[in-house]
Scaffold this motif. Structure first.
Motif, PDB file in Angstrom:
ATOM      1  N   SER A  47       0.835  -1.204   0.000  1.00 54.79           N
ATOM      2  CA  SER A  47       0.000   0.000   0.000  1.00 54.79           C
ATOM      3  C   SER A  47       0.871   1.254   0.000  1.00 54.79           C
ATOM      4  O   SER A  47       2.050   1.217   0.344  1.00 54.79           O
ATOM      5  N   THR A  49      -4.531   4.871   3.531  1.00 53.66           N
ATOM      6  CA  THR A  49      -3.827   3.969   2.624  1.00 53.66           C
ATOM      7  C   THR A  49      -4.482   3.974   1.249  1.00 53.66           C
ATOM      8  O   THR A  49      -5.679   4.237   1.102  1.00 53.66           O
ATOM      9  N   ASP A  68      -4.414   1.282  -1.971  1.00 52.62           N
ATOM     10  CA  ASP A  68      -3.973  -0.067  -2.317  1.00 52.62           C
ATOM     11  C   ASP A  68      -3.715  -0.265  -3.802  1.00 52.62           C
ATOM     12  O   ASP A  68      -2.986  -1.174  -4.192  1.00 52.62           O
TER      13      ASP A  68
END
Length: 340
Positions: free
Chosen positions: A285, A307, A309
């Motif tokens: 991530s 985050t 991804d």
């Protein structure tokens, strides 16, 4: 006798001090087997031969003795650089210089340091170089601080992209005359010629979000990424960057709405952005971190983590974790620092 634990981590600051201005005890010279200058003019070879790096690590039992990196330039280097700076301005007077250096990029065994010689009487009069050090091969390369045919934009920090076993490419976001968008690329395999610009130029698509100031750069899942801590990220396909001949296309993803800073307020928050925000690749991530300081009770300082991804234009940041600084200082390995 109880064995003292090893330091939980080593922290190296980005400022590289002038070796002539520090206490030299405990320092060791950094090994260098070969030195090469690329495109730095007739004095390039003399400059790279006259630069040395020194490091002090400190032993594990000295828990609060962190690494320190310094640089030294010989008197001959100062004289040659000063003479060339004077000639460029058509001056005959003696110029006095001071040395300034900062770590710009680190990747694997390679470190890129920005080395600047600054006039003590006219601080705007500067001659800069990129000093590239490969610790695995003990090699040192010197590059001009500005691609001669281009203007560096968004950041002077080069992005390092791996292109094979122990091979890498340095990438700068640039513009040619007429605001033509390009990328400036350098790899140690280029032909060595002191008079030839070592930076290759590759066309790129024009950015659709302006202005953009990159403070974070990394490679993530096959993409070269530049991060603006006030706005978001720009990225391009690594393979297109390395192999394609056509213009390199870019996409962008904005930060979470609550984290974006308006263009007219960015200068006001510039220092806070560098101190209280960060972005980087962690595992699978991209992490974006914000620290919200509490000056009354530092332990109540809040840390927020988002985050990302995947890198898709419609992708969005996900809230990952929020905690107070006292929780971090109570973590294993940091308890000895909890009094700070």
């Amino acid at each position: 006798m109880e064995k003292k634990p090893s330091r939980p981590f080593l922290l190296l600051g980005d400022i590289v001090q002038d070796f002539s201005r520090v206490d030299r005890s405990g320092f060791q010279i950094v090994e260098c087997r070969r030195r090469e200058a690329y495109g730095c003019g007739p004095i390039g070879d003399a400059v790279v031969r006259g630069l040395e790096l020194f490091v002090r690590l400190g032993r594990d039992e000295y828990q609060y003795c962190y690494p320190n990196l310094c640089i030294h330039a010989s008197d001959d280097v100062f004289a040659r650089v000063g003479l060339e700076m004077n000639r460029a301005k058509g001056k005959d007077s003696v110029i006095f210089l001071r040395l300034s250096a900062r770590i710009y990029t680190v990747g694997g065994n390679v470190m890129v340091i920005r080395v600047s010689f600054i006039s003590t009487s006219t601080p705007d009069d500067v001659r800069s170089y990129y000093l590239v050090y490969d610790s695995a091969a003990a090699l040192m390369f010197l590059l001009p601080g500005h691609p001669p045919a281009c203007r560096t934009i968004c950041t002077q920090l080069p992005l390092m992209v791996g292109i094979g076993q122990d091979k890498y490419l340095l990438v700068l976001l640039s513009e040619m005359s007429g605001a033509i968008p390009v990328l400036s690329l350098w790899s140690p395999g280029v032909r060595r010629d002191y008079s030839r610009c070592p930076w290759d130029v590759k066309s790129r698509a024009r950015f659709n979000v302006e202005p953009f100031k990159a403070e974070a750069m990394f490679v993530f899942k096959g993409n070269a990424v530049w991060g603006d801590l006030a706005k978001g990220i720009r990225y391009c396909d690594r393979e297109h960057l390395i192999r394609d001949k056509g213009p390199v296309g870019f996409n962008h993803i904005l930060l979470p709405m609550e984290c974006r800073i308006r263009d007219d307020l960015v200068d006001q928050y510039e220092h806070s952005l560098r101190v209280h925000r960060g972005m980087g690749c962690v595992g699978d991530s991209i992490w974006f971190v914000i620290i919200q300081p509490n000056l009354t009770c530092p332990g109540d300082t809040v840390v927020k983590v988002w985050t990302l991804d995947h890198l898709l234009s419609e992708d969005k940041w996900n809230p990952h974790r929020e905690f107070k600084m006292r929780e971090l200082l109570q973590a294993e390995g940091l308890t000895q620092l909890s009094h700070l």
